[in-house]
Design a protein around this motif. Structure first.
Motif, PDB file in Angstrom:
ATOM      1  N   PHE A  29       0.851  -1.209   0.000  1.00  0.00           N
ATOM      2  CA  PHE A  29       0.000   0.000   0.000  1.00  0.00           C
ATOM      3  C   PHE A  29       0.881   1.252   0.000  1.00  0.00           C
ATOM      4  O   PHE A  29       0.844   2.070  -0.930  1.00  0.00           O
ATOM      5  CB  PHE A  29      -0.906  -0.051   1.242  1.00  0.00           C
ATOM      6  CG  PHE A  29      -2.014   0.961   1.286  1.00  0.00           C
ATOM      7  CD1 PHE A  29      -2.059   2.042   0.408  1.00  0.00           C
ATOM      8  CD2 PHE A  29      -3.036   0.829   2.228  1.00  0.00           C
ATOM      9  CE1 PHE A  29      -3.093   2.972   0.483  1.00  0.00           C
ATOM     10  CE2 PHE A  29      -4.074   1.746   2.299  1.00  0.00           C
ATOM     11  CZ  PHE A  29      -4.098   2.824   1.430  1.00  0.00           C
ATOM     12  N   ILE A  30       1.722   1.390   1.010  1.00  0.00           N
ATOM     13  CA  ILE A  30       2.549   2.595   1.123  1.00  0.00           C
ATOM     14  C   ILE A  30       3.533   2.653  -0.042  1.00  0.00           C
ATOM     15  O   ILE A  30       3.760   3.714  -0.634  1.00  0.00           O
ATOM     16  CB  ILE A  30       3.287   2.623   2.482  1.00  0.00           C
ATOM     17  CG1 ILE A  30       2.262   2.670   3.615  1.00  0.00           C
ATOM     18  CG2 ILE A  30       4.231   3.824   2.563  1.00  0.00           C
ATOM     19  CD1 ILE A  30       2.842   2.503   5.006  1.00  0.00           C
ATOM     20  N   GLY A  31       4.062   1.487  -0.412  1.00  0.00           N
ATOM     21  CA  GLY A  31       5.014   1.452  -1.528  1.00  0.00           C
ATOM     22  C   GLY A  31       4.385   1.947  -2.819  1.00  0.00           C
ATOM     23  O   GLY A  31       5.001   2.718  -3.565  1.00  0.00           O
ATOM     24  N   THR A  32       3.157   1.537  -3.079  1.00  0.00           N
ATOM     25  CA  THR A  32       2.493   1.977  -4.305  1.00  0.00           C
ATOM     26  C   THR A  32       2.293   3.480  -4.299  1.00  0.00           C
ATOM     27  O   THR A  32       2.572   4.172  -5.294  1.00  0.00           O
ATOM     28  CB  THR A  32       1.132   1.263  -4.443  1.00  0.00           C
ATOM     29  OG1 THR A  32       1.360  -0.133  -4.424  1.00  0.00           O
ATOM     30  CG2 THR A  32       0.435   1.652  -5.724  1.00  0.00           C
ATOM     31  N   VAL A  33       1.830   4.006  -3.166  1.00  0.00           N
ATOM     32  CA  VAL A  33       1.652   5.457  -3.071  1.00  0.00           C
ATOM     33  C   VAL A  33       2.996   6.149  -3.302  1.00  0.00           C
ATOM     34  O   VAL A  33       3.094   7.128  -4.055  1.00  0.00           O
ATOM     35  CB  VAL A  33       1.066   5.843  -1.689  1.00  0.00           C
ATOM     36  CG1 VAL A  33       1.060   7.359  -1.518  1.00  0.00           C
ATOM     37  CG2 VAL A  33      -0.334   5.282  -1.540  1.00  0.00           C
ATOM     38  N   ALA A  34       4.047   5.599  -2.700  1.00  0.00           N
ATOM     39  CA  ALA A  34       5.367   6.225  -2.831  1.00  0.00           C
ATOM     40  C   ALA A  34       5.813   6.239  -4.284  1.00  0.00           C
ATOM     41  O   ALA A  34       6.252   7.274  -4.802  1.00  0.00           O
ATOM     42  CB  ALA A  34       6.381   5.480  -1.965  1.00  0.00           C
ATOM     43  N   VAL A  35       5.670   5.110  -4.965  1.00  0.00           N
ATOM     44  CA  VAL A  35       6.147   5.031  -6.346  1.00  0.00           C
ATOM     45  C   VAL A  35       5.377   6.006  -7.238  1.00  0.00           C
ATOM     46  O   VAL A  35       5.964   6.785  -7.995  1.00  0.00           O
ATOM     47  CB  VAL A  35       6.023   3.589  -6.878  1.00  0.00           C
ATOM     48  CG1 VAL A  35       6.239   3.544  -8.386  1.00  0.00           C
ATOM     49  CG2 VAL A  35       7.011   2.686  -6.159  1.00  0.00           C
ATOM     50  N   ILE A  36       4.056   6.001  -7.124  1.00  0.00           N
ATOM     51  CA  ILE A  36       3.274   6.864  -8.028  1.00  0.00           C
ATOM     52  C   ILE A  36       3.565   8.332  -7.756  1.00  0.00           C
ATOM     53  O   ILE A  36       3.762   9.118  -8.686  1.00  0.00           O
ATOM     54  CB  ILE A  36       1.759   6.585  -7.890  1.00  0.00           C
ATOM     55  CG1 ILE A  36       1.466   5.111  -8.142  1.00  0.00           C
ATOM     56  CG2 ILE A  36       0.972   7.445  -8.880  1.00  0.00           C
ATOM     57  CD1 ILE A  36       0.000   4.760  -8.000  1.00  0.00           C
TER      58      ILE A  36
END
Ligand code: SF4
Ligand code: SF4
Lengths: 447, 345
Positions: B237-244
């Motif tokens: 979850f946090i990783g996806t937000v970070a990448v985008i």
């Protein structure tokens, strides 16, 4: 690095009796020997009440073509009765009750193997093993001769299963320590029989003494290696053992030989050796008597057919009232109806467990969907979903989520915070799937 | 689970003289101690640091709101179960967790009836009417929060950290100066005036329990350590937000923008404590990763393009609905299946 597998759980070991040497239990006054000692066809009684028997006399036999092996008298004395009774699994078993005369006379038929093992082929070795009535002594009690014949020429690796991953049980541990020569002798005989060039003695790393002992004994042996396994439940499960040692995964329904392996239990190997050395059939075995109720947990060498209560008595009786008597380990063993239930060839331990140990059975079984059961399942099934499907009466769903591949190791139920009796639901599912399959088969035949 | 059985034989004095019945229930005959209750207590322990921080920076009213919310949730749970003739299970503390989460998702200025209404919606409508613990389809606390947006002005009265509100009256009073959250300025395309370290520590305005990223992370690490949750959902979850947000920043340096985005709003609280809610998230590893990625994508989409300031709640609620499908999608290959296929081909 110790060998291991994926999934599984860490359980409290409770190896209370690992330091107690094997003690010889004197012949009890009476033994009750079941005719259902193995998977396959139960033995048919071939003695009559009133007959005099000696140790090693065949008292029950199966036809040559059927899967099964003879059952022998484990004490000398008089056949008192032949009786049938209901056992925990809901099936009736036949017992031969022998009153011991305490003399321990051996039957004339007990003779050492005449020739050299080096000249014997699979057929011949299997013959000796069969007439000695040897079955798998770890759990499933598959007749050992049949395993030899099915693996002969196909197994490149023989594995001696000394994982003993169930809590409490220490009988194999003691056998390895005290009968290492017999175990190795048995392994060599079995290697000869199945024609496998290599053998591994697989021991969990919670038994350093046994590892040390076996490593010493096998120092100059180039064909048999000691393999150290990580202590994790269910390391002793055939599939997980093969995976840990060879990296091969064996799907449900396949046999070890499909992966080029054959697995024997340590006690079975020792029994094979004894059958050749002095011709003794399987009439005694080492049983761990343990559990929180037993005063002095011990490892005892006992005649097959000895009642559980006699073992407890020899161990100093109880410090607490037992609420459950389990044959086998606490994870997969079978609870008994009767404190006098007799030792069988596959009874590696008898546990007397108190209510405090067992805990209160939970009134509500509620899945909170924590996912532990899925993460722990060594067969990678969906235990929570199987249980849920059974609750909803959706047997097709239970099958889809893997009910038939379950090995009933109990990892899922053990760790379930919602206290759902998952394994019980899975057993229900299996029974229903099987009976439905049988019904559709028979209705197809009717057409 | 006692069934009929024979009596223990009492052949000699050493054996039990009591005529106890033997249990013959099926294996396994031993169980781990962890229970629903011990898990809920762990979650409460993990939430407390961030909540106590909320009380420190937002004042005593934060404590009162928490108390009202927790007590209402427990009371509604007990009352509903009593009326529906279900066993009353307040003592498993799951209602307390819902109550605490609900309070931590509210601004400190809300009138006191807000947590009561929220508790009613969470426990009665979302949880019990769907069958109770483990059977609800969406996260009760989040659903209640979204329901409470019906009183939008009450739900957006954020104050600056340090502007402590100590009023214990039903309405917090007019002396409160509402302050825009960092997330609001991020969404409008500007880096907020707060520093990143303020965001990390929790020196910003926001809901009671969502501001301190570091304490929420600490709670998350505790839960990982206790094996209460797995890494899959929070990390994906946090990783996806970070990448985008790193790839498509709306303002300033992309790395700074990314840090602001992951520390802002309810992302930490949502990803660690709400998205991981057992009942409403997948229980397979693969399912959990897809679910976490989905939550991340929806969160950023709402933050970038949506009308609402906060995307986390909606993202989690939407992904909740997919849980069953994700579990079937993420069903692990059975032991031996891959090998078997290889052999056959
Ligand atoms: S371990 Fe128990 S509570 Fe957790 S998902 Fe499995 S069945 Fe449900
Ligand atoms: S589902 Fe079967 S194989 Fe899997 S953990 Fe449970 S008992 Fe073991």
């Amino acid at each position: 690095m110790a060998y291991t597998f994926r999934g599984g759980i860490h359980v409290n070991e409770y190896k209370l009796s690992s330091e107690s040497p094997i003690e010889l239990l004197p012949d009890p006054s009476e033994v009750r020997i079941s005719m259902n000692q193995h998977i396959g066809t139960p033995a048919v009684v071939c003695v009559n009440a009133g007959d005099k028997v000696e140790i090693g006399r065949v008292i029950g036999d199966v036809p040559k073509e059927a899967l099964g092996c003879p059952v022998h008298a484990s004490v000398s004395g008089t056949v008192k009765a032949i009786e049938s009774s209901l056992v925990s699994a809901g099936v009736t078993e036949t017992y031969v009750v022998i009153e011991s005369d305490g003399e321990g006379r051996l039957c004339d038929s007990v003779k050492p193997y005449g020739g050299s093992i080096l000249d014997a082929d699979a057929e011949k070795i299997a013959g000796v093993v069969r007439s000695a009535g040897i079955t798998g002594m770890g759990g499933a009690a598959f007749p050992t001769y049949a395993k030899i014949l099915s693996a002969a020429g196909k197994a490149e690796l023989l594995i001696v299963n000394c994982a003993e991953c169930e809590p409490f049980i220490t009988s194999d541990h003691r056998v390895l320590l005290e009968k290492s020569a017999a175990v190795i002798g048995g392994v060599k005989t079995l290697m000869k029989a199945v024609g496998s060039p290599r053998a591994y003695v697989a021991i969990e790393d919670n038994k350093p003494h046994a590892i040390k002992k076996m490593t010493e004994v096998l120092e100059n042996d180039s064909m048999i290696d000691v393999k150290i396994m990580k202590t994790k439940y269910p390391q002793g499960d055939e599939r997980q053992l093969i995976f840990a040692l060879t990296g091969r995964e064996l799907a449900a329904g396949k046999l070890p030989v499909d992966a080029g392996c054959v697995i024997f239990n340590a006690a079975t190997c020792a029994a094979v050796y004894e059958a050749f050395l002095d011709g003794t059939p399987l009439v005694r075995r080492v049983v761990t008597v343990s559990g929180d109720c037993v005063k002095e947990p011990k490892n005892l060498s006992v005649p097959i057919g000895t009642p559980a209560s006699a073992l407890a008595e020899y161990c100093g009786g109880f410090v607490k009232d037992p609420a459950k008597i389990v044959f086998g380990g606490p994870m997969m063993g079978l609870a008994q109806w009767d404190a006098d239930a007799p030792v069988k060839k596959n009874t590696s331990s008898i546990l007397f467990l108190s209510n405090e140990f067992l805990g209160k059975p939970s009134s509500s079984q509620t899945c909170i969907r924590c996912g532990r059961c899925v993460a722990n399942c060594p067969m990678r099934l969906m235990p929570a979903y199987i249980a849920q499907s059974v609750m909803r009466d959706d047997i097709k769903g239970a099958e889809r989520y893997g009910a038939m591949s379950c090995v009933e190791c109990g990892c899922c139920s053990y760790n379930c915070p919602g206290k759902v009796e998952i394994v019980q639901y899975i057993r229900t599912a299996k029974n229903r799937i099987r009976s439905e399959a049988a019904r559709s088969r028979s209705s197809a035949n009717d057409k | 689970m006692k069934k009929d059985s024979n009596k223990i034989s009492t052949s000699d004095g050493g054996m039990s003289a009591e005529a106890e019945l033997l249990q013959v229930s099926s294996s396994p005959h031993m169980k781990a101690r962890a229970s629903t209750r011990s898990i809920m207590i762990d979650v409460i322990i993990a939430l407390l640091p961030a909540y106590i921080w909320g009380i420190c920076v937002f004042g005593n009213r934060a404590l009162l709101i928490g108390a009202v919310s927790v007590i209402s949730c427990a009371a509604f749970e007990g009352i509903t179960q009593f009326i529906l003739r279900r066993p009353v299970t307040i003592s498993d503390f799951s209602a307390c967790v819902t109550g605490l989460l609900l309070a931590m998702n509210l601004p400190v200025t809300v009138p006191l009836w807000i947590p009561v209404v929220g508790a009613f919606f969470a426990i009665v409508v979302v949880k019990q009417l769907f069958g109770g613990i483990g059977k609800n389809i969406v996260n009760p606390a989040l659903a209640a929060r979204v329901f409470l947006f019906s009183w939008a002005s009450d739900m957006t009265g954020f104050v600056k950290a340090g502007d402590r509100v100590n009023s214990l009256a039903v309405n917090s009073g007019a002396d409160v100066t509402a302050s825009a959250t960092p997330l609001a300025s991020l969404n409008s395309g500007a880096l907020p005036s707060e520093t990143i370290s303020d965001m990390f520590v929790g020196n910003i305005s926001g809901s009671i329990g969502e501001v301190s990223a570091i304490l929420l992370l600490a709670g998350g690490i505790y839960l990982l350590f206790r094996k209460t949750i797995t890494w899959h959902i929070p990390v994906s979850f946090i990783g996806t937000v970070a990448v985008i947000t790193y790839l498509f920043p709306k303002a300033g340096d992309s790395f700074d923008f990314m840090l602001y985005e992951i520390f802002a709003g309810g992302l930490m609280l949502g990803a660690i404590f709400m998205a991981t809610d057992y009942a409403t998230s997948p229980l397979t590893s693969a399912g959990r990763v897809i679910y976490g990625v989905g939550c991340g994508v929806i969160t950023v989409s709402i933050r970038y393009f949506g009308g609402y300031a906060e995307g986390v709640s909606f993202a989690v609620l939407i992904m909740n609905l997919l849980t069953w499908y994700l579990d079937n999608l993420g069903m692990p290959k059975r032991f031996g299946e891959t090998v078997k296929k290889k052999k056959e081909s």
